[in-house]
Design an enzyme around this catalytic site. Structure first.
Site, PDB file in Angstrom:
ATOM      1  N   GLU A 111      30.012  12.796   5.663  1.00  0.00           N
ATOM      2  CA  GLU A 111      30.893  13.796   5.039  1.00  0.00           C
ATOM      3  C   GLU A 111      32.351  13.389   5.147  1.00  0.00           C
ATOM      4  O   GLU A 111      32.690  12.449   5.877  1.00  0.00           O
ATOM      5  CB  GLU A 111      30.670  15.160   5.706  1.00  0.00           C
ATOM      6  N   LYS A 113      36.237  13.198   6.171  1.00  0.00           N
ATOM      7  CA  LYS A 113      37.057  13.525   7.328  1.00  0.00           C
ATOM      8  C   LYS A 113      38.372  14.067   6.785  1.00  0.00           C
ATOM      9  O   LYS A 113      39.153  13.334   6.170  1.00  0.00           O
ATOM     10  CB  LYS A 113      37.299  12.286   8.197  1.00  0.00           C
ATOM     11  N   ASP A 115      42.100  15.580   6.746  1.00  0.00           N
ATOM     12  CA  ASP A 115      43.288  15.280   7.542  1.00  0.00           C
ATOM     13  C   ASP A 115      44.209  16.500   7.585  1.00  0.00           C
ATOM     14  O   ASP A 115      45.233  16.565   6.909  1.00  0.00           O
ATOM     15  CB  ASP A 115      44.012  14.072   6.930  1.00  0.00           C
ATOM     16  N   TYR A 225      31.310  22.374  11.035  1.00  0.00           N
ATOM     17  CA  TYR A 225      30.563  22.295  12.291  1.00  0.00           C
ATOM     18  C   TYR A 225      30.211  23.705  12.747  1.00  0.00           C
ATOM     19  O   TYR A 225      31.095  24.524  12.956  1.00  0.00           O
ATOM     20  CB  TYR A 225      31.442  21.580  13.329  1.00  0.00           C
ATOM     21  N   LYS A 324      37.527   5.454   9.785  1.00  0.00           N
ATOM     22  CA  LYS A 324      38.835   5.739   9.182  1.00  0.00           C
ATOM     23  C   LYS A 324      39.084   4.807   8.006  1.00  0.00           C
ATOM     24  O   LYS A 324      38.891   3.595   8.124  1.00  0.00           O
ATOM     25  CB  LYS A 324      39.937   5.529  10.232  1.00  0.00           C
ATOM     26  N   CYS A 418      79.751   2.479  11.381  1.00  0.00           N
ATOM     27  CA  CYS A 418      79.311   2.792  10.019  1.00  0.00           C
ATOM     28  C   CYS A 418      79.490   1.571   9.112  1.00  0.00           C
ATOM     29  O   CYS A 418      80.567   0.983   9.080  1.00  0.00           O
ATOM     30  CB  CYS A 418      80.127   3.971   9.493  1.00  0.00           C
ATOM     31  N   CYS A 421      82.419   2.451   6.491  1.00  0.00           N
ATOM     32  CA  CYS A 421      83.821   2.731   6.814  1.00  0.00           C
ATOM     33  C   CYS A 421      84.222   2.234   8.202  1.00  0.00           C
ATOM     34  O   CYS A 421      85.393   2.298   8.564  1.00  0.00           O
ATOM     35  CB  CYS A 421      84.093   4.231   6.696  1.00  0.00           C
ATOM     36  N   CYS A 436      77.599   9.141  10.765  1.00  0.00           N
ATOM     37  CA  CYS A 436      78.980   8.690  10.662  1.00  0.00           C
ATOM     38  C   CYS A 436      79.845   9.955  10.658  1.00  0.00           C
ATOM     39  O   CYS A 436      79.691  10.799   9.778  1.00  0.00           O
ATOM     40  CB  CYS A 436      79.189   7.914   9.368  1.00  0.00           C
ATOM     41  N   CYS A 442      84.871   8.226   4.667  1.00  0.00           N
ATOM     42  CA  CYS A 442      83.718   7.346   4.464  1.00  0.00           C
ATOM     43  C   CYS A 442      83.254   7.444   2.992  1.00  0.00           C
ATOM     44  O   CYS A 442      82.830   8.519   2.545  1.00  0.00           O
ATOM     45  CB  CYS A 442      82.614   7.755   5.428  1.00  0.00           C
TER      46      CYS A 442
HETATM   47  S1  IVH Z   1      33.189  17.116  13.554  1.00  0.00           S
HETATM   48  C1  IVH Z   1      32.198  17.100  18.040  1.00  0.00           C
HETATM   49  N1  IVH Z   1      33.672  16.773  11.010  1.00  0.00           N
HETATM   50  O1  IVH Z   1      38.549  15.004  13.149  1.00  0.00           O
HETATM   51  C2  IVH Z   1      32.540  16.844  16.640  1.00  0.00           C
HETATM   52  N2  IVH Z   1      35.509  16.658  12.505  1.00  0.00           N
HETATM   53  O2  IVH Z   1      38.603  13.309  16.008  1.00  0.00           O
HETATM   54  C3  IVH Z   1      33.504  17.786  16.093  1.00  0.00           C
HETATM   55  N3  IVH Z   1      37.686  16.292  11.377  1.00  0.00           N
HETATM   56  O3  IVH Z   1      39.253  17.125  15.807  1.00  0.00           O
HETATM   57  C4  IVH Z   1      34.240  17.363  14.887  1.00  0.00           C
HETATM   58  N4  IVH Z   1      36.919  16.235   9.320  1.00  0.00           N
HETATM   59  O4  IVH Z   1      39.775  17.968  13.494  1.00  0.00           O
HETATM   60  C5  IVH Z   1      34.203  16.814  12.251  1.00  0.00           C
HETATM   61  N5  IVH Z   1      33.945  16.535   8.697  1.00  0.00           N
HETATM   62  C6  IVH Z   1      34.455  16.575   9.924  1.00  0.00           C
HETATM   63  C7  IVH Z   1      35.852  16.420  10.148  1.00  0.00           C
HETATM   64  C8  IVH Z   1      36.328  16.451  11.461  1.00  0.00           C
HETATM   65  C9  IVH Z   1      37.997  16.175  10.081  1.00  0.00           C
HETATM   66  C10 IVH Z   1      38.673  16.214  12.484  1.00  0.00           C
HETATM   67  C11 IVH Z   1      38.556  17.284  13.521  1.00  0.00           C
HETATM   68  C12 IVH Z   1      38.427  16.587  14.845  1.00  0.00           C
HETATM   69  C13 IVH Z   1      38.804  15.179  14.516  1.00  0.00           C
HETATM   70  C14 IVH Z   1      37.919  14.214  15.270  1.00  0.00           C
END
Ligand code: IVH
Length: 680
Positions: A111, A113, A115, A225, A324, A418, A421, A436, A442
């Site tokens: 899935e 990740k 940000d 989760y 990542k 600077c 100037c 500055c 300036c």
């Molecule tokens: S699962 C024990 N699923 O990534 C596992 N985390 O370093 C719990 N994050 O602190 C996390 N997308 O903030 C999980 N699909 C995803 C995620 C996810 C982003 C973040 C989350 C966590 C960090 C993991």
């Protein structure tokens, strides 16, 4: 239908429409119809305070009451995931899982990740009861009031959908790209510091003390989760659709989706390593089309029984890992560090490099932000540096390939004077940037201030531009904004006949600018932190330059949007003899130093110091007219009720949530006739 039934039905329908709009992005009714239903519910709730409910859809607007966050311990610690960066790491994870499960078959759920910042939500009996940030993983901030304003988070789960009596669900709060860009554009216009990326913006927003501000910023949330415990089946409990101890992660989240949550997009159950790798490759480019920022893929063993079997290390689960994405990165040679001086005197170091291809464009300059960053990177001229384009729009130098460094290379020393100037730079306490201080001599500061002064939203002298400002400055014709009004056509044309026509035009345009209203003059003179809106509010409040100049810190802070920093900056501006001299000359040139007759007509102080909320529908004037009347009479029109509200100007059908709040805080309610007689 009894009022109780109607309230419950309206809540249910509005929740469904919220879900269709914010989770599914598929509204089925018009905004107008939605508003009608919401108003009806607000009315009913006001009439029947016994039916009040913090999770009613009417409560999603937030409040302007200040809140201090309570620290709450997490029931289950919020762990982080181990990171991997390449295919080999993923293979090794897959093999570790396989041998940990002693050859038993397993599925991996892949899935996105996200940000943003992680959040843990608790639901009891289908109601959101608590939202806590990650904090240090053991305890976090209780941000429930702010989280209630996020429309894609259900306050109440779908009835009969099989949710457990009590559970926690975790996910990520994000600011979508479009909202992030709009927010930064607004901040730029107000000369406020920009957010570097959506994560910082989301975090700043969620930690805001005012949930009303959070509501305006349009945060979003994806849940990924589900945690809970199996309880003994109760005689009264509805059948529960998840099994926490022997269920599966993917299937649990599909259930959670039915309860009303927005879950990770494109989740996939993979049966082989190849399927996992294909998923990663696909999303590496496809993620750029998602509305929110992602920085990788999370891989989780799907079976909860197998997760339990694999267990945890001290820091992270053995059953999951984060892959990542590589930020788009290039390596090139650093040739020189140059320094830019802005209108405010802030000095920004810039890396000048051999041109290199990066994320579709050729990059040869990158920001180094400030002296601390240069030191952290231990930068030397001639280094091979890594440049990245991540969530940020401007490329940045993120590292140095030290193996390629030869001993003859010189360490980069941040300048102490600077570059424009020669003045000795200063660094104010708590600020990362060097400045500055020579603001009167300036050149880029002088030219920057003049460019700001002539710009469209300030004095709008459009026959001048940055090139003409530079030319006039080089030729010694102008040194500050007041000098513009002493220019004549012969000087501008430099006794060159071919330039006479444009020179006459320029002089006329400068002369015309003396008619620009006072509020834009306040913006144009360039007081630090006073953007367009603040200038308008200051002008309306103080009405003329003299009053603004003599205002005390406390008086300045009475003005909407003016906090300590802005107020101090205004005081500093008017304490500077050089600014006072410029103002004297601008006044002599005939600029508008007070609100016009037209703006002043009918102005009184009858409502001075009063904060007034307008609510409902009026018979004698429109809401906008009442707003103007309040301002004309020295009052302030505010959006929401607080203990500082002086009174509410109420028409018919005043919002019931407002009514309830007014009653609770003991704020007086005044009808339109009474109001009109007050200001007569
Ligand atoms: S699962 C024990 N699923 O990534 C596992 N985390 O370093 C719990 N994050 O602190 C996390 N997308 O903030 C999980 N699909 C995803 C995620 C996810 C982003 C973040 C989350 C966590 C960090 C993991």
């Amino acid at each position: 239908m009894t009022y109780k039934e109607e309230i419950l039905q309206l809540r249910k329908d509005l929740e469904q429409h919220n879900y269709n709009y914010y989770v599914l992005s598929q509204p089925t009714i018009s905004d107008y119809d939605f508003d009608q239903m919401m108003h009806r519910l607000q009315d009913l709730e006001a009439e029947h305070p016994d039916m009040a409910d913090p999770n009613s859809p009417t409560q999603r607007v937030g409040s302007d009451l200040n809140q201090q966050f309570k620290q709450v311990a997490h029931k289950y610690p919020m762990l982080s995931l181990a990171n991997t960066y390449n295919e080999q790491d993923v293979r090794e994870f897959y093999e570790r899982v396989s041998s940990g499960l002693e050859g038993e078959e397993f599925e991996i759920c892949a899935e996105m990740k996200y940000d943003g910042l992680s959040i843990s939500l608790t639901y009891i009996d289908g109601q959101l009861t608590q939202a806590v940030t990650r904090g240090d993983g053991v305890q976090g901030d209780d941000v429930t009031a702010n989280v209630r304003t996020i429309k894609s988070i259900p306050l109440r789960l779908k009835e009969g959908s099989g949710y457990p009596k009590q559970f926690e669900i975790r996910g990520e709060i994000l600011l979508p790209w479009t909202s992030f860009e709009a927010l930064n554009a607004e901040r730029e216009a107000n000369e406020e510091p920009l957010f570097a990326n959506p994560r910082n913006a989301a975090s700043g927003t969620l930690k805001s003390q005012k949930s009303e501000l959070v509501a305006q910023r349009k945060l979003d949330a994806y849940l990924y989760y589900l945690l809970g415990e199996n309880e003994p089946p109760s005689l009264f409990a509805a059948p529960v659709s998840v099994d926490f101890s022997n269920g599966k992660h993917y299937e649990n989240l599909q259930e959670a989706k039915k309860w009303g949550f927005k879950i990770s997009e494109g989740m996939k159950k993979c049966k082989t390593l190849q399927e996992v790798l294909d998923f990663i490759n696909y999303w590496d480019t496809e993620r750029k089309n998602l509305p929110v920022a992602t920085d990788g893929i999370v891989l989780k063993v799907n079976s909860i029984r197998q997760q339990r079997h694999l267990g945890y290390t001290a820091k992270s689960p053995r059953w999951a890992i984060a892959y990542k994405f590589k930020a788009e990165r290039a390596c090139t040679r650093l040739n020189e560090v140059t320094y830019q001086v802005g209108r405010t005197g802030a000095v920004t170091p810039v890396a000048n490099m051999n041109p290199v291809q990066l994320a579709g464009t050729i990059v040869k300059r990158a920001s180094l932000h400030n002296a601390d960053i240069i030191n952290e990177l231990d930068l030397h001229i001639g280094d091979m540096v890594y440049v990245e384009k991540g969530g940020e729009i401007i490329p940045k130098v993120v590292g140095v390939d030290k193996e390629q460094r030869t001993p003859d290379l010189q360490k980069v020393q941040f300048i102490s004077t600077c570059p424009e100037c020669g003045a000795t730079l200063v660094r104010y306490e708590g600020e990362a940037a060097h400045y500055c201080p020579n603001d009167t001599e300036c050149p880029p500061q002088i030219k920057g201030r003049i460019e700001h002064f002539i710009s469209r939203k300030a004095m709008n002298i459009d026959s001048l531009g940055p090139e003409t400002v530079d030319d006039f400055y080089q030729r010694g014709l102008i040194h500050d904004i007041a000098d513009l009004y002493t220019l004549n056509a012969a000087q501008i044309a430099n006794f060159n006949k071919n330039r006479t026509i444009s020179a006459v035009k320029a002089v006329n345009a400068i002369k015309e600018s003396t008619q620009v209203p006072f509020e834009r003059v306040v913006f144009a003179i360039g007081i630090r932190f006073v953007g367009e809106t603040t200038a308008k509010l200051l002008a309306r409040h103080f009405k003329n330059m003299e009053a603004l100049q003599n205002a005390t810190l406390a008086e300045l802070m009475e003005v909407e949007k003016v906090g300590q920093v802005v107020a101090e900056s205004i005081i500093r501006y008017f304490h500077d003899e050089k600014n006072l001299d410029i103002l004297r000359r601008l006044q002599e040139a005939g600029l508008q130093f007070s609100l016009s007759e037209e703006a002043l007509e009918g102005q009184t102080d009858k409502l001075a110091g009063k904060s007034i909320v307008i609510s409902g529908v009026f018979a004698k004037h429109s809401r906008d007219e009442y707003k103007a009347l309040i301002e004309k009479n020295g009052g302030k029109n505010v959006g929401s009720i607080s203990k500082n509200t002086s009174f509410i100007l109420a028409g018919d059908n005043m919002g019931p949530a407002k009514l309830e709040k007014a009653n609770k805080l003991g704020v007086q309610i005044i009808d339109e006739d009474t109001f009109l007689s007050m200001i007569e």
